[in-house]
Design an enzyme around this catalytic site. Structure first.
Site, PDB file in Angstrom:
ATOM      1  N   PHE A 125       0.972  -1.012   0.131  1.00 14.66           N
ATOM      2  CA  PHE A 125      -0.057   0.055   0.091  1.00 14.66           C
ATOM      3  C   PHE A 125       0.993   1.187  -0.018  1.00 14.66           C
ATOM      4  CE2 PHE A 125      -2.385   3.291   2.738  1.00 14.66           C
ATOM      5  CZ  PHE A 125      -3.356   3.490   1.871  1.00 14.66           C
ATOM      6  N   ILE A 159       7.365   1.932   2.462  1.00 14.38           N
ATOM      7  CA  ILE A 159       6.196   1.209   2.263  1.00 14.38           C
ATOM      8  C   ILE A 159       6.666  -0.321   2.748  1.00 14.38           C
ATOM      9  CG2 ILE A 159       4.797   0.241   0.194  1.00 14.38           C
ATOM     10  CD1 ILE A 159       4.920   3.409   0.888  1.00 14.38           C
ATOM     11  N   GLU A 365       0.615   3.530  10.443  1.00  9.99           N
ATOM     12  CA  GLU A 365      -0.867   3.955  10.358  1.00  9.99           C
ATOM     13  C   GLU A 365      -1.583   4.999  11.093  1.00  9.99           C
ATOM     14  OE1 GLU A 365      -2.450   0.910   8.733  1.00  9.99           O
ATOM     15  OE2 GLU A 365      -0.649  -0.459   8.867  1.00  9.99           O
ATOM     16  N   GLU A 369       0.546  10.866  17.743  1.00 15.83           N
ATOM     17  CA  GLU A 369       0.295  12.402  17.764  1.00 15.83           C
ATOM     18  C   GLU A 369      -0.985  12.647  17.104  1.00 15.83           C
ATOM     19  OE1 GLU A 369       3.199  11.183  17.374  1.00 15.83           O
ATOM     20  OE2 GLU A 369       4.428  11.937  19.058  1.00 15.83           O
TER      21      GLU A 369
END
Ligand SMILES: Cc1cc2nc3c(=O)[nH]c(=O)nc-3n(C[C@H](O)[C@H](O)[C@H](O)COP(=O)(O)OP(=O)(O)OC[C@H]3O[C@@H](n4cnc5c(N)ncnc54)[C@H](O)[C@@H]3O)c2cc1C
Length: 382
Positions: A125, A159, A365, A369
């Site tokens: 992704f 990635i 993901e 924060e």
């Protein structure tokens, strides 16, 4: 809310945990040292039907027989056994397969999903870029319209599976004027011309999950490989990350549980001053604190899974669960290094690996924060 598991969920959870402890966990240290994806683990996951949990029967999955609670149990057991394998498997079947399943045309699903579900293909992704991570709306990879399709130019970074993936769902700007609504998701064949990959990065942890960069220099994507409508990519990416956050909770709980169990075992075996260190309150309290936090995180994560199964909106709860579970895993792994004393600092024991692996949780993901920003927005308004 019903906290009980159905007999099917209970049987499945037990069988999957058993499989992970027998087949996957014994290889985890070697996988970390080798620094590459374990194809043996991948094959075992295929044989155990892990990838099938995510997709309907017509693409090779188990369709209605699965649910989010079952998936939660499977993800937790896999992360506990080998967090690196969990990360690569999740990136392939979830982060890559998810947007295709939820937003793609029937033709797109039929073309790409069976390979992911059978484990023959590895997906990735591609959202993050060298200059755009948290600020995902600022991506620069661009897609130019050409007859019959699009050409991609730009660079992706950090990635999961990029060094080994067969294809990826890649976000690119197809209309620079339209801002958030100018991002499109493309399924890109990574073996095709115009695609280059970086060498895998040398990472702190999760070394058995290759992470790398992708460079696109005119990579061609046919129109049929656009995911949904052009311009819908940013929203699709955010929805994909919501699923990713749920999985990252299980990632944290799995690693914390592995650390906790290793800590309990070591504490009863290691002796100091003539007694097992488990008799010392200072050691007991570290392990008790782990147990309290793990059970709390699991309750939250199961609630999110249950909400998903009930069709309820759970984005805020997913952020709360992800923040707590992933930060909790770092705290637990750190406590367990302390329980192991000097040996916890060596590669002779798994404690240091748990800490290195857990550290991704508050970053990937959506960082802690940004989760706090999202939770604050839900609580207090924008
Ligand atoms: C092992 C690994 C695997 C990964 N796999 C993938 C993958 O498969 N696909 C993919 O697309 N990406 C992947 N990533 C990238 C990951 O999602 C990003 O690293 C993450 O989103 C943070 O982006 P960044 O690294 O650019 O940090 P930055 O966005 O530069 O952030 C740096 C720091 O600033 C903080 N910060 C930034 N903006 C704000 C704000 N508005 N308010 C408060 N604090 C802020 C961040 O929280 C962070 O602490 C992976 C990363 C790693 C390490």
């Amino acid at each position: 809310m019903d906290y009980g598991l159905t007999p099917a969920q209970e049987a499945f959870g037990r069988a999957f945990e058993d499989f992970c402890q027998k087949q996957i966990a014994p290889r985890a240290a070697a996988v970390d040292r080798a620094g590459e994806l374990s194809r043996e683990n991948w094959k075992d996951l295929v044989d155990m039907g892990f990838f099938k949990l995510y997709h309907p029967a017509k693409y090779g999955g188990v369709g209605e027989d699965t649910d989010f609670v079952m998936r939660a149990m499977a993800e937790e057991s896999l992360a506990k056994a080998c967090a690196a394998t969990f990360l690569s498997a999740g990136a392939s079947i979830g982060l890559c397969g998810g947007p295709i399943l939820h937003h793609g045309s029937e033709k797109l699903k039929a073309k790409w999903l069976p390979g992911l579900v059978s484990g023959e293909k590895i997906g990735c992704f591609g959202l993050t870029e060298p200059d755009a991570g948290t600020d995902a709306a600022n991506i620069r990879t661009r897609a130019e319209k050409v007859p019959g399709g699009w050409k991609l130019y730009g660079e992706k970074a950090l990635i999961t599976n990029a060094p080994i993936a067969d294809f990826g769902v890649v976000m690119a700007v197809s209309d620079a004027e339209a801002k958030h609504f100018g991002v499109t998701a493309f399924v890109v064949d990574l073996h095709g011309p115009g695609v280059e990959r970086s060498a895998p990065y040398r990472k702190m942890g999760l070394r058995g999950s290759p992470t790398g960069g992708l460079v696109f220099d005119g990579a061609f994507v046919p129109d049929e490989d656009v995911v949904g409508e052009p311009g819908a990519g940013f929203i699709q990416a955010m929805q994909t990350l919501e699923f990713g956050r749920i999985s990252m909770s299980h990632f944290g709980i799995g690693i914390a549980e592995a650390a906790f169990e290793a800590g309990c075992k070591y504490a009863t075996e290691r002796r100091a001053f003539g007694k097992p260190i488990a008799t010392k309150q200072a050691i007991q309290f570290k392990l008790v604190d782990c147990k309290v936090e793990i059970d709390t995180a699991r309750l939250m994560a199961r609630k999110v899974a249950w909400m998903k199964d009930e069709g309820m909106a759970c984005a805020d709860m997913a952020s709360i669960s992800k923040t707590f579970a992933t930060e909790m895993a770092v705290r637990c792994a750190d406590r367990v290094v302390q329980v192991f004393g000097g040996w916890g600092y060596t590669e002779d024991f798994p404690a240091e690996r748990f800490l290195r692996d857990a550290r991704l949780g508050p970053i990937g993901e959506g960082t802690s924060e940004i989760q706090r920003e999202l939770i604050a927005r839900a609580l207090l308004g924008d």
